[in-house]
Design a protein around this motif. Structure first.
Motif, mmCIF file in Angstrom:
data_model
loop_
_atom_site.group_PDB
_atom_site.id
_atom_site.type_symbol
_atom_site.label_atom_id
_atom_site.label_comp_id
_atom_site.label_asym_id
_atom_site.label_seq_id
_atom_site.Cartn_x
_atom_site.Cartn_y
_atom_site.Cartn_z
ATOM 1 N N VAL A 197 0.815 -1.212 0.000
ATOM 2 C CA VAL A 197 0.000 0.000 0.000
ATOM 3 C C VAL A 197 0.850 1.264 0.000
ATOM 4 C CG1 VAL A 197 -1.771 1.298 1.254
ATOM 5 C CG2 VAL A 197 -1.887 -1.198 1.142
ATOM 6 N N LEU A 198 1.947 1.269 0.771
ATOM 7 C CA LEU A 198 2.754 2.484 0.918
ATOM 8 C C LEU A 198 3.302 2.990 -0.420
ATOM 9 C CD1 LEU A 198 3.863 4.570 2.865
ATOM 10 C CD2 LEU A 198 5.864 3.086 3.235
ATOM 11 N N PRO A 199 3.970 2.156 -1.237
ATOM 12 C CA PRO A 199 4.430 2.666 -2.540
ATOM 13 C C PRO A 199 3.281 3.117 -3.431
ATOM 14 C CG PRO A 199 5.512 0.588 -2.009
ATOM 15 C CD PRO A 199 4.419 0.771 -1.008
ATOM 16 N N LEU A 200 2.137 2.420 -3.349
ATOM 17 C CA LEU A 200 0.993 2.795 -4.179
ATOM 18 C C LEU A 200 0.473 4.183 -3.788
ATOM 19 C CD1 LEU A 200 -0.811 1.764 -6.460
ATOM 20 C CD2 LEU A 200 -2.342 0.826 -4.719
ATOM 21 N N VAL A 201 0.389 4.441 -2.472
ATOM 22 C CA VAL A 201 -0.035 5.767 -2.008
ATOM 23 C C VAL A 201 1.010 6.817 -2.374
ATOM 24 C CG1 VAL A 201 -0.555 7.154 0.026
ATOM 25 C CG2 VAL A 201 -1.446 4.824 -0.153
ATOM 26 N N ALA A 202 2.297 6.445 -2.229
ATOM 27 C CA ALA A 202 3.378 7.384 -2.557
ATOM 28 C C ALA A 202 3.350 7.762 -4.037
ATOM 29 C CB ALA A 202 4.723 6.777 -2.194
ATOM 30 N N ALA A 203 2.886 6.844 -4.890
ATOM 31 C CA ALA A 203 2.823 7.126 -6.330
ATOM 32 C C ALA A 203 1.861 8.257 -6.646
ATOM 33 C CB ALA A 203 2.406 5.861 -7.094
ATOM 34 N N LEU A 204 0.917 8.523 -5.729
ATOM 35 C CA LEU A 204 -0.046 9.591 -5.957
ATOM 36 C C LEU A 204 0.620 10.964 -5.962
ATOM 37 C CD1 LEU A 204 -2.996 8.367 -3.696
ATOM 38 C CD2 LEU A 204 -2.767 8.141 -6.177
ATOM 39 N N VAL A 205 1.764 11.103 -5.273
ATOM 40 C CA VAL A 205 2.438 12.399 -5.198
ATOM 41 C C VAL A 205 3.012 12.799 -6.559
ATOM 42 C CG1 VAL A 205 4.283 13.729 -4.101
ATOM 43 C CG2 VAL A 205 2.901 12.125 -2.746
#
Length: 428
Positions: A197-205
């Motif tokens: 989840v963390l890299p996926l959320v970080a990709a939003l930036v």
């Protein structure tokens, strides 16, 4: 007057740009993209079944990339995860353009081809699953025969149907675009085994920054490229297939520039510009290289070909493409036309839709990718699925050629008769 020594260099540079532009224009043609795709596939098959097959496998298995970022991937994986992201970026641009300003923007006009696309995805998957109910893990490949290859199918249509009505191409393009959207959703939902989840959320930036930049009509590669690569790397690290990053980036690009942002001089967004720029790279580089590194399967002569095509996985793929696709498209089209207010375009006859439905059985790029995701690259099941994709696509192309050639003659004669009538009226 003595010429400046820089002048020949300038002329040479200008000539190089002109030649590059000509090559790009050639690669934008549907027939050229389809031809390169087939040439790459044939070259891969010949190479993999030649005395130099060891060199082919060594090339596919060559590892490249930074291990610290977990990107020390084989060339085959780079082609599937990296180069195909360019293909899906162009697909995302085309999808958004169709939804915002194309045929899909009018629900009444888009209802029939959208329903046809859904039927053409569901029935092949059902037939494949029925063939592989016996177990053995083959059912995991249920999504393989679901997607139509836009480049290949449009190339065949362009070659055999010069006199066919333009509505037929529009129907096929809309169907294939929706088809790709469904395939992208299938890849994202059903072929993500481990989600971080963390890299996926970080990709939003970086995705948000990319979106902000293109909304402001920023075209500078040194700004957009690092952001796009960051999105790709983070989506890849999340476990979602990295090609989904290409679609997300494509969806972020504006199709129409807002009047609020641009005032009275507001014009088209960047989607058309980027599609024009990246389509030659997708059709001339990304997809052929993927085909070259993915379709090389050691068949083992006629005995090996027979064994591959007798595998339930291969049977399911061929049945899905050759039988499921046409029947699913025709059934969905008839149901929508029969029970709703949506109708076929006035320029189309039902026999034209039959030819188009058979033509939609041509699958390639996305099907090969789904096969690798379902069974794992290099395994016997994946190899058999690839052989079946090629076989089923060739059968679909041959069947569609026969039907649409006959229809092409009908429209050519009708066109000639109309011209003769106009000449007769003009002389009178």
């Amino acid at each position: 007057m003595i010429d400046s020594p820089r002048r020949p260099a300038r002329l040479f540079a200008r000539g190089s740009w002109v030649e590059a532009g000509r090559v790009a224009d050639i690669l934008r043609k549907e027939t050229i993209g389809g031809a390169l795709l087939m040439l790459a596939a044939v070259a891969a098959l010949c190479w993999a079944n030649s005395p130099w097959s060891g060199a082919y496998e060594a090339l596919r298995g060559f590892t490249l990339g930074p291990a610290a970022l977990h990107l020390d991937l084989t060339l085959a994986t780079w082609s599937a995860d990296g180069l195909l992201a360019i293909f899906f970026f162009v697909a995302g641009l085309e999808l958004k353009r169709e939804f915002v300003a194309g045929d899909l923007s009018d629900p009444r006009r888009a209802a029939v081809p959208i329903a046809a696309a859904v039927g053409g995805v569901i029935l092949p998957a059902v037939l494949y699953t029925l063939v592989n109910l016996g177990g053995g893990g083959g059912a995991r490949g249920w999504a393989i025969p679901t997607a139509t290859d836009i480049a290949f199918a449009l190339a065949v249509l362009a070659v055999i149907g010069r006199h066919l009505p333009p509505a037929l191409r529009t129907f096929l393009l809309t169907l294939a675009v929706v088809d790709d959207l469904l395939a992208i959703a299938i890849i994202a939902v059903f072929f993500t085994d481990h989600l971080a989840v963390l890299p996926l959320v970080a990709a939003l930036v970086p995705l948000a920054l990319f979106t902000l930049a293109v909304q402001r009509r920023v075209r500078s590669w040194w700004i957009l490229l690092p952001l796009a690569v960051s999105v790709w790397v983070l989506v890849h690290a999340s476990g979602v297939h990295a090609t989904v990053a290409g679609v997300l980036l494509g969806f972020a690009v504006p199709v129409v520039r807002s009047a609020r942002a641009g005032g009275p001089d507001a014009g088209p967004g960047l989607a058309e510009h980027f599609e024009h720029r990246f389509r030659p790279i997708s059709a001339g580089v990304a997809v052929p290289i993927f085909a070259l590194l993915s379709t090389g399967v050691g068949i083992g002569g006629f005995a090996g070909l027979g064994a591959a095509l007798s595998d339930p996985i291969a049977v399911g793929v061929v049945v899905g493409l050759v039988v499921g696709k046409p029947l699913g498209i025709l059934a969905a089209t008839w149901l929508v036309a029969r029970f709703t207010r949506a109708t076929l375009d006035e320029g189309l006859a039902w026999v034209d839709v039959v030819g188009l439905a058979v033509l939609a059985g041509i699958g390639f790029t996305v099907l090969l990718l789904i096969g690798e995701l379902a069974f794992g690259a290099g395994r016997a099941s994946d190899d058999h699925a690839k052989v079946a994709v090629l076989a089923g696509s060739l059968v679909a192309a041959a069947g569609a050629t026969v039907i649409l050639r006959l229809r092409n003659r009908v429209y050519r004669r009708a066109s000639a008769a109309e011209i003769a009538d106009d000449d007769r009226l003009g002389s009178a």
